[in-house]
Design a protein around this motif. Structure first.
Motif, PDB file in Angstrom:
ATOM      1  N   ARG A 145      25.862  21.439  30.532  1.00 23.89           N
ATOM      2  CA  ARG A 145      25.738  21.435  29.061  1.00 23.89           C
ATOM      3  C   ARG A 145      26.874  20.657  28.408  1.00 23.89           C
ATOM      4  N   ALA A 146      28.065  20.774  28.980  1.00 26.67           N
ATOM      5  CA  ALA A 146      29.232  20.116  28.389  1.00 26.67           C
ATOM      6  C   ALA A 146      29.116  18.588  28.437  1.00 26.67           C
ATOM      7  N   ASN A 147      28.477  18.075  29.487  1.00 20.90           N
ATOM      8  CA  ASN A 147      28.360  16.613  29.655  1.00 20.90           C
ATOM      9  C   ASN A 147      26.938  16.097  29.423  1.00 20.90           C
ATOM     10  N   SER A 148      26.032  16.984  28.992  1.00 23.31           N
ATOM     11  CA  SER A 148      24.630  16.612  28.723  1.00 23.31           C
ATOM     12  C   SER A 148      23.960  15.914  29.903  1.00 23.31           C
ATOM     13  N   ILE A 149      24.163  16.494  31.095  1.00 20.73           N
ATOM     14  CA  ILE A 149      23.494  15.983  32.303  1.00 20.73           C
ATOM     15  C   ILE A 149      22.642  17.111  32.873  1.00 20.73           C
ATOM     16  N   ALA A 150      21.413  16.785  33.272  1.00 19.82           N
ATOM     17  CA  ALA A 150      20.542  17.794  33.895  1.00 19.82           C
ATOM     18  C   ALA A 150      20.207  17.338  35.309  1.00 19.82           C
ATOM     19  N   TYR A 151      20.414  18.236  36.272  1.00 20.70           N
ATOM     20  CA  TYR A 151      20.113  17.962  37.684  1.00 20.70           C
ATOM     21  C   TYR A 151      18.811  18.670  38.039  1.00 20.70           C
ATOM     22  N   CYS A 152      17.949  17.989  38.783  1.00 21.91           N
ATOM     23  CA  CYS A 152      16.682  18.621  39.159  1.00 21.91           C
ATOM     24  C   CYS A 152      16.232  18.165  40.544  1.00 21.91           C
ATOM     25  N   ALA A 153      16.062  19.146  41.447  1.00 29.17           N
ATOM     26  CA  ALA A 153      15.488  18.873  42.769  1.00 29.17           C
ATOM     27  C   ALA A 153      13.974  19.047  42.641  1.00 29.17           C
ATOM     28  N   LEU A 154      13.237  17.979  42.864  1.00 25.96           N
ATOM     29  CA  LEU A 154      11.779  18.014  42.682  1.00 25.96           C
ATOM     30  C   LEU A 154      11.131  18.909  43.738  1.00 25.96           C
ATOM     31  N   SER A 155      10.097  19.634  43.320  1.00 26.52           N
ATOM     32  CA  SER A 155       9.395  20.554  44.230  1.00 26.52           C
ATOM     33  C   SER A 155       8.046  20.871  43.588  1.00 26.52           C
ATOM     34  N   PRO A 156       7.201  21.672  44.272  1.00 28.58           N
ATOM     35  CA  PRO A 156       5.947  22.063  43.615  1.00 28.58           C
ATOM     36  C   PRO A 156       6.192  22.790  42.279  1.00 28.58           C
ATOM     37  N   ARG A 157       7.418  23.261  42.061  1.00 27.48           N
ATOM     38  CA  ARG A 157       7.721  23.984  40.820  1.00 27.48           C
ATOM     39  C   ARG A 157       8.596  23.197  39.856  1.00 27.48           C
ATOM     40  N   ALA A 158       8.828  21.932  40.175  1.00 25.27           N
ATOM     41  CA  ALA A 158       9.654  21.093  39.297  1.00 25.27           C
ATOM     42  C   ALA A 158       9.060  19.691  39.248  1.00 25.27           C
ATOM     43  N   ASP A 159       8.332  19.409  38.177  1.00 24.28           N
ATOM     44  CA  ASP A 159       7.624  18.139  38.025  1.00 24.28           C
ATOM     45  C   ASP A 159       8.538  17.101  37.369  1.00 24.28           C
ATOM     46  N   GLU A 160       8.568  15.913  37.944  1.00 30.39           N
ATOM     47  CA  GLU A 160       9.500  14.877  37.459  1.00 30.39           C
ATOM     48  C   GLU A 160       9.210  14.453  36.022  1.00 30.39           C
ATOM     49  N   GLU A 161       7.947  14.198  35.695  1.00 30.85           N
ATOM     50  CA  GLU A 161       7.625  13.737  34.333  1.00 30.85           C
ATOM     51  C   GLU A 161       7.990  14.784  33.286  1.00 30.85           C
ATOM     52  N   LEU A 162       7.703  16.032  33.580  1.00 28.66           N
ATOM     53  CA  LEU A 162       8.017  17.094  32.628  1.00 28.66           C
ATOM     54  C   LEU A 162       9.536  17.274  32.511  1.00 28.66           C
ATOM     55  N   PHE A 163      10.228  17.107  33.618  1.00 30.63           N
ATOM     56  CA  PHE A 163      11.690  17.171  33.601  1.00 30.63           C
ATOM     57  C   PHE A 163      12.259  16.090  32.677  1.00 30.63           C
ATOM     58  N   ILE A 164      11.734  14.867  32.808  1.00 33.77           N
ATOM     59  CA  ILE A 164      12.189  13.749  31.953  1.00 33.77           C
ATOM     60  C   ILE A 164      11.878  14.057  30.485  1.00 33.77           C
ATOM     61  N   GLU A 165      10.715  14.638  30.238  1.00 35.85           N
ATOM     62  CA  GLU A 165      10.337  15.019  28.861  1.00 35.85           C
ATOM     63  C   GLU A 165      11.336  16.041  28.293  1.00 35.85           C
ATOM     64  N   PHE A 166      11.671  17.032  29.115  1.00 39.24           N
ATOM     65  CA  PHE A 166      12.664  18.023  28.685  1.00 39.24           C
ATOM     66  C   PHE A 166      13.986  17.317  28.336  1.00 39.24           C
ATOM     67  N   CYS A 167      14.418  16.397  29.213  1.00 41.49           N
ATOM     68  CA  CYS A 167      15.690  15.695  28.992  1.00 41.49           C
ATOM     69  C   CYS A 167      15.672  14.884  27.695  1.00 41.49           C
ATOM     70  N   GLU A 168      14.518  14.299  27.398  1.00 41.63           N
ATOM     71  CA  GLU A 168      14.402  13.546  26.130  1.00 41.63           C
ATOM     72  C   GLU A 168      14.480  14.503  24.940  1.00 41.63           C
ATOM     73  N   ASP A 169      13.762  15.613  25.034  1.00 43.00           N
ATOM     74  CA  ASP A 169      13.730  16.576  23.926  1.00 43.00           C
ATOM     75  C   ASP A 169      15.096  17.206  23.668  1.00 43.00           C
ATOM     76  N   PHE A 170      15.814  17.524  24.751  1.00 39.99           N
ATOM     77  CA  PHE A 170      17.086  18.253  24.611  1.00 39.99           C
ATOM     78  C   PHE A 170      18.318  17.362  24.784  1.00 39.99           C
ATOM     79  N   GLU A 171      18.059  16.042  24.909  1.00 43.07           N
ATOM     80  CA  GLU A 171      19.129  15.034  24.980  1.00 43.07           C
ATOM     81  C   GLU A 171      20.073  15.249  26.171  1.00 43.07           C
ATOM     82  N   TYR A 172      19.458  15.257  27.363  1.00 48.36           N
ATOM     83  CA  TYR A 172      20.204  15.322  28.615  1.00 48.36           C
ATOM     84  C   TYR A 172      19.933  14.046  29.412  1.00 48.36           C
ATOM     85  N   THR A 173      20.909  13.609  30.190  1.00 47.72           N
ATOM     86  CA  THR A 173      20.707  12.502  31.129  1.00 47.72           C
ATOM     87  C   THR A 173      20.149  13.100  32.419  1.00 47.72           C
TER      88      THR A 173
END
Length: 310
Positions: A145-173
């Motif tokens: 949160r302090a550096n606005s970076i989000a880490y995500c290990a892709l899996s059946p429960r973590a979709d890349e496109e939706l992750f990118i959408e979240f990052c755009e909405d919440f302003e994370y790299t």
């Protein structure tokens, strides 16, 4: 933006058991040869003892009881369906297991507002479930949160496109990678990022052995180091004891603690413990039943509340 909070939401279980719907890709879950009622009673004991330890050091724990009328065996892990942010935003997430979707409860928000927290806006990603797309909260997303970076290990429960959408909405790299564990000789995707990695203010605990792709591993380490974090590596064996599933919290007088289970603590070497304790004390509690049946540990049980106070 703060990286750590003094306030967390925890859901006390009433129907806890091994969830057959999550066991298909949570390779940490195991069956116990005891009745569900006994499993739930043991889980409640572990939960209550854990809450007491957190409160004893001054963590503000908002405990809400699960609803006995709804079949939600995994409700003890609220961080998968909701995240709370400093600007008053709340995000609600799409869940892989159908019975986990029932965990999302509006009365949780009402209770937090009664506790003096302010909710300004709710971003709801749950309609993605209709497309079979999932992103399970701060299980899938590790937020610096302090550096606005989000880490995500892709899996059946973590979709890349939706992750990118979240990052755009919440302003994370976004920092995207794949993390695998060995299951019966096969390399299979780890279901949640937060079982192989923990981000604290000045350090990160991470199982680098799970990132098979060298470029991806280098990229993750480089982001951690660029943000001034000491990288404390754990083995896959230690990860299997939930040594990656930790959370740094603030207690009384803003003191920092790294919170983990007893199993995670016991799996660490003296050197690793010393490395962590150079930054902050460790707080551990036995969560054996919850870990065995639920396939999640200390970090999964705590949804951080960063919401502003009214």
């Amino acid at each position: 933006m703060k990286q750590t909070t003094n306030s967390i939401l925890m859901i006390r279980p009433v129907n806890f058991r091994m969830n057959e719907q999550t066991a298909v890709n949570n390779y940490f879950q195991e069956t116990l040869a005891i009745k569900n009622a006994e499993i739930n009673a043991k889980a409640q004991e572990e939960f209550d003892a854990f809450v007491e330890k957190l409160k004893a050091v001054g963590v503000n724990v908002v405990v809400i009881s699960d609803d006995i009328n709804v079949d939600t065996p995994d409700s003890i892990f609220p961080n998968n369906w909701v995240s709370f942010h400093e600007n008053g935003d709340v995000a609600m997430y799409p869940m892989f297991a159908e019975n986990r979707r029932k965990e999302r409860r509006e009365d949780v928000f009402i209770k937090l507002e009664e506790e003096g927290f302010k909710i300004n806006n709710i971003t709801d990603y749950t309609s993605a479930e209709e497309q079979g797309v999932y992103l399970e909260g701060t299980g899938s997303l590790l937020l610096d949160r302090a550096n606005s970076i989000a880490y995500c290990a892709l899996s059946p429960r973590a979709d890349e496109e939706l992750f990118i959408e979240f990052c755009e909405d919440f302003e994370y790299t976004p920092v995207v990678f794949t993390a695998n564990q060995t299951v019966e000789g096969e390399r299979l995707a780890i279901y949640h990022t937060n079982v192989m990695m923990c981000l604290a203010e000045t350090f990160a605990v991470i199982c680098l052995d799970t990132i098979d792709d060298k470029k991806e591993r280098k990229n993750v380490v480089s982001h951690l180091k660029q943000t001034g974090k000491q990288v404390i590596a754990i083995t896959e064996q230690q990860m299997n004891q939930f040594a990656g599933n930790m959370l740094q919290l603030r207690g009384k007088d803003d003191a920092l603690y790294l919170v983990m289970s007893q199993a995670a603590h016991d799996s660490l070497t003296a050197t690793q413990k010393a490395e962590i304790e150079a930054h902050c004390p460790i707080l551990s509690s036995s969560l054996e039943t919850i870990e065995t049946c639920g396939g999640g540990s200390a970090r999964c049980m705590m949804a951080e509340v960063f919401l502003p106070k009214v």
